[in-house]
Motif scaffolding. Structure first.
Motif, PDB file in Angstrom:
ATOM      1  N   GLN A  12       0.847  -1.294   0.122  1.00  0.00           N
ATOM      2  CA  GLN A  12       0.012  -0.180  -0.259  1.00  0.00           C
ATOM      3  C   GLN A  12       0.799   1.370  -0.013  1.00  0.00           C
ATOM      4  O   GLN A  12       0.656   2.465  -0.719  1.00  0.00           O
ATOM      5  N   ALA A  13       1.982   1.275   0.790  1.00  0.00           N
ATOM      6  CA  ALA A  13       2.940   2.525   0.954  1.00  0.00           C
ATOM      7  C   ALA A  13       3.651   2.620  -0.511  1.00  0.00           C
ATOM      8  O   ALA A  13       3.659   3.713  -0.933  1.00  0.00           O
ATOM      9  N   HIS A  14       4.042   1.533  -1.096  1.00  0.00           N
ATOM     10  CA  HIS A  14       4.441   1.699  -2.354  1.00  0.00           C
ATOM     11  C   HIS A  14       3.450   2.273  -3.436  1.00  0.00           C
ATOM     12  O   HIS A  14       3.820   3.060  -4.136  1.00  0.00           O
ATOM     13  N   ILE A  22       3.439   9.876  -9.913  1.00  0.00           N
ATOM     14  CA  ILE A  22       2.622  10.300 -11.095  1.00  0.00           C
ATOM     15  C   ILE A  22       2.015  11.412 -11.106  1.00  0.00           C
ATOM     16  O   ILE A  22       2.218  12.500 -12.100  1.00  0.00           O
ATOM     17  N   ALA A  23       1.441  11.928  -9.971  1.00  0.00           N
ATOM     18  CA  ALA A  23       0.638  13.109  -9.899  1.00  0.00           C
ATOM     19  C   ALA A  23       1.617  14.329 -10.117  1.00  0.00           C
ATOM     20  O   ALA A  23       1.251  15.334 -10.635  1.00  0.00           O
ATOM     21  N   GLU A 210       8.118   5.133 -14.251  1.00  0.00           N
ATOM     22  CA  GLU A 210       8.185   5.076 -13.078  1.00  0.00           C
ATOM     23  C   GLU A 210       8.517   3.477 -12.682  1.00  0.00           C
ATOM     24  O   GLU A 210       9.379   3.162 -11.913  1.00  0.00           O
ATOM     25  N   GLU A 211       8.062   2.443 -13.349  1.00  0.00           N
ATOM     26  CA  GLU A 211       8.114   1.139 -13.377  1.00  0.00           C
ATOM     27  C   GLU A 211       9.766   0.720 -13.606  1.00  0.00           C
ATOM     28  O   GLU A 211      10.205   0.145 -13.045  1.00  0.00           O
ATOM     29  N   ALA A 217      16.422   0.474 -10.209  1.00  0.00           N
ATOM     30  CA  ALA A 217      16.944   0.669  -8.836  1.00  0.00           C
ATOM     31  C   ALA A 217      17.023  -0.849  -8.196  1.00  0.00           C
ATOM     32  O   ALA A 217      17.946  -1.105  -7.370  1.00  0.00           O
ATOM     33  N   ARG A 218      15.749  -1.746  -8.170  1.00  0.00           N
ATOM     34  CA  ARG A 218      15.983  -3.129  -7.795  1.00  0.00           C
ATOM     35  C   ARG A 218      17.322  -3.861  -8.150  1.00  0.00           C
ATOM     36  O   ARG A 218      17.777  -4.568  -7.461  1.00  0.00           O
TER      37      ARG A 218
END
Length: 679
Positions: A12-14, A22-23, A210-211, A217-218
């Motif tokens: 949920q936090a992610h 995005i906004a 973003e993805e 990053a991962r």
């Protein structure tokens, strides 16, 4: 807190963080587009002001001044935002709200100035001025669907303020423009849809970015996982590449090579070919369409799979078999110094296997195959030339009787070119004046009276010369031009028949009709129309059909057409009786009037033909049918036929085919000698 709850909270936090990014990106993009939007709006304002200032009015400059002030405020807001956040900052929800509201207010104010212009000035302008205003407003609205794509809500408001008041104003003008106003509202709805789609595309693009960022990053944090993933991906790519290559070169149904795979194999072998060369076999299955149509495509597919398996089992190690398409296969085999006939022997082996009964599921099938053979380099220097040559040979086998093997020779190419020339010339044959119709008498065997005249089509082409019916009729059948030719002959014959007399006692006209014509919807209606146009009674038209109407696949539609023709009063004859289908059991099912004995039996009347004709007459009498014999070359034949009980005679001995035929009775001299001839 449980591990599962921790995972849910993390997800949920992610998601919240992702939506916030995005906004934030959407607002940043909106501000990046703001400067261009303001400048375009300002340019349009200046243009409109200049366009209307020539009328000595003050309002354009006052309106321009207000718009200029609003534009400066919007540009100042843009500058302040850029200094604080640049182009890549991440805004909090509070910051977004703080900077989005002024942006939206400035945008709406700019749109309201156009509302003021349209609402106060549109009805005061001539048609040209109104047109200018509407064009500018529509252009600004259209541009907004892309420029304002980051912000869905205010973008809709902006587009609506530009278009809706203008459309409403068009309704309320002294000379209202309801059509233009309605189109404007439709344009407004279309723009809203386009704006929404553009917004979705922008959001998806940012989300994908973003993805990608998260993925990088991962991967950066877990180098060992990256290496393992790369290795796995490389393996999957290699496996997928190999699978794609197999799919690209193999037929999905049979597993054999397809055209591309065969082409590659032949390219390699031709480069290595010995002086003896390569043999190419083109195999075209016989009667496969009947299996597909009668038993279903699933069983047809299994037949192809079984035949493909049989081919593979019998294929030498250095040969290849491919499915060319449909029910066609191609085999290529290198020839050896001491075995130049290797390809022909393989063709005979494959033919024998296909000709043998084939058990598929619970069906015992008889398929058959026609095979054409070509050799490299004698018959072609490239794979495509070789396959084309073998295909031509197989096509000739199909045309001349099926089930055989034929080696390619140059004459086949000339025949093919000739057939192509005739096929192309047939397209204009009914309109270029090259066709004509001649008529041959059909006389009463006892009295010599002319009972009917058979219409025979003749063709003399300006370039190709005289083309015999036995050459162009089969080509017309194959290309479906026979329907057009048949209609032309029908109309011509009905018209000519009226010249022979107008009463029912005048000679009838006999007309050959192809099975393709009978299967055309509305053929009986076309016949009725031709009779009515010419004024010819239906009883004076004899339709001659071949025994192909008795084929199972044609029974229902052919029978329906023949029944309709009989109801009109047209007589139906079976032509070339005894040379086609085994049709004796089907005679009672069809509305027939006569059987026409083929000329080959008449020519053999002193041999086996005599018994066949006697049998045909007995059959005809059993079903109440008349008997016609064609190909009568002399009075001796006429005498024997008359003595056997033939009703009508046709042939050179009784009258030649002519464009202006004689309809006077023929002296039946053969009747007197009938007893002697039969003895």
């Amino acid at each position: 807190m449980q591990a599962g709850e921790l995972n849910v909270s993390a997800v949920q936090a992610h998601a919240v963080a992702r939506n916030n990014r995005i906004a934030s990106e959407l607002l940043l993009l909106a501000y990046r587009n703001n400067r261009a939007s303001v400048l375009v709006n300002l340019a349009a304002t200046v243009g409109v002001a200049i366009a209307f200032s020539g009328q000595g009015q003050v309002w354009p400059w006052l309106w321009l001044g207000i718009v200029l002030c609003i534009s400066l405020l919007r540009l100042g807001l843009d500058l302040a935002f850029s200094r604080q956040f640049g182009t890549g900052a991440l805004l909090t929800s509070t910051q977004r709200l703080r900077w989005q509201r002024p942006y939206e207010v400035g945008l709406v104010l700019g749109a309201l100035m156009w509302v003021v212009l349209v609402w106060t000035q549109l009805d005061k302008q001539p048609a040209e001025g109104q047109f200018v205003m509407l064009i500018v407003v529509s252009a600004l609205a259209g541009g907004a669907t892309g420029v304002l794509a980051p912000l869905l809500g205010v973008g809709r408001i902006y587009i609506g303020l530009l278009l809706v008041p203008a459309c409403l104003k068009l309704y309320w003008l002294p000379h209202s423009e309801p059509v233009l106003a309605t189109l404007g509202l439709i344009f407004f709805v279309v723009m809203l849809v386009g704006h929404k789609n553009n917004h979705k595309i922008v959001v998806r693009s940012i989300a994908l970015q973003e993805e990608n960022t998260d993925l990088v990053a991962r991967l950066t944090q877990h180098n060992h996982e990256v290496e393992a993933l790369n290795a796995s991906l490389e393996k999957r790519v290699a496996e997928r590449t190999e699978a794609l290559q197999t799919m690209a070169h193999r037929d999905a149904l049979t597993g054999l090579f397809n055209r591309r795979g065969l082409q590659r194999w032949m390219d390699e072998r031709i480069l290595q070919a010995s002086p003896e060369g390569i043999a190419v076999l083109f195999l075209d299955l016989d009667r496969f369409k009947q299996i597909n149509d009668g038993l279903g495509h699933d069983l047809g597919d299994r037949v192809l799979q079984e035949i493909a398996r049989c081919f593979e089992v019998r294929m030498p190690a250095d040969a290849v078999v491919a499915r060319w398409g449909g029910d066609e296969f191609v085999v290529a085999i290198p020839l050896l110094p001491d075995d130049a006939d290797r390809g022909m022997r393989l063709a005979m082996t494959l033919r024998e296997r296909v000709m043998a009964p084939l058990q598929v599921d619970d069906e015992l099938l008889h398929v058959g195959v026609s095979i054409g053979v070509a050799r490299f380099p004698r018959d072609g220097k490239t794979p495509s030339d070789l396959i084309r040559a073998a295909d031509l040979a197989a096509t000739e086998v199909k045309r001349s009787g099926r089930g055989h093997i034929l080696a390619y020779h140059e004459l086949l190419s000339r025949v093919q070119r000739r057939r192509l020339e005739i096929s192309q010339a047939l397209r204009d044959a009914t309109v270029d004046g090259s066709l004509s119709v001649v008529y041959q008498p059909i006389v009463d065997a006892s009295s010599g009276e002319v009972a009917a005249l058979e219409a025979l089509l003749r063709w003399e082409h300006a370039v190709l010369g005289v083309i015999r019916p036995e050459e162009f009729i089969p080509i017309a059948e194959d290309s479906d031009r026979i329907v057009e030719l048949g209609e032309w002959v029908l109309k011509r014959a009905c018209t000519d028949a009226m010249v022979w007399g107008a009463g029912h006692d005048a000679p009838a006209v006999a007309l050959n009709v192809s099975i393709r014509q009978l299967l055309v919807a509305g053929f009986a209606d076309m016949v009725a129309e031709a009779l009515a146009t010419a004024g010819l009674p239906a009883a004076r038209l004899d339709i001659e059909v071949t025994e192909s109407i008795f084929g199972e696949q044609h029974t229902t539609p052919a029978l329906e057409t023949l029944v309709r023709l009989r109801k009109l009063g047209v007589r139906v004859h079976v032509d070339d009786f005894g040379t086609g289908y085994s049709s004796l059991s089907r005679l009672h099912e069809f509305p027939l009037d006569a059987l026409k004995i083929d000329r080959s039996f008449v020519h053999a009347i002193h041999g086996h033909g005599h018994a066949i004709i006697e049998g045909a007459i007995l059959i005809a009498r059993r079903f109440g049918l008349r008997v016609i014999a064609e190909g009568v070359e002399n009075f001796e034949q006429a005498a024997v036929l008359q003595s056997l009980g033939v009703d009508l005679l046709q042939g050179h001995a009784l009258g030649e085919a002519s464009a202006a035929p004689r309809i006077e009775a023929v002296d039946p001299v053969w009747v007197a000698s009938g007893a002697k001839a039969s003895a």
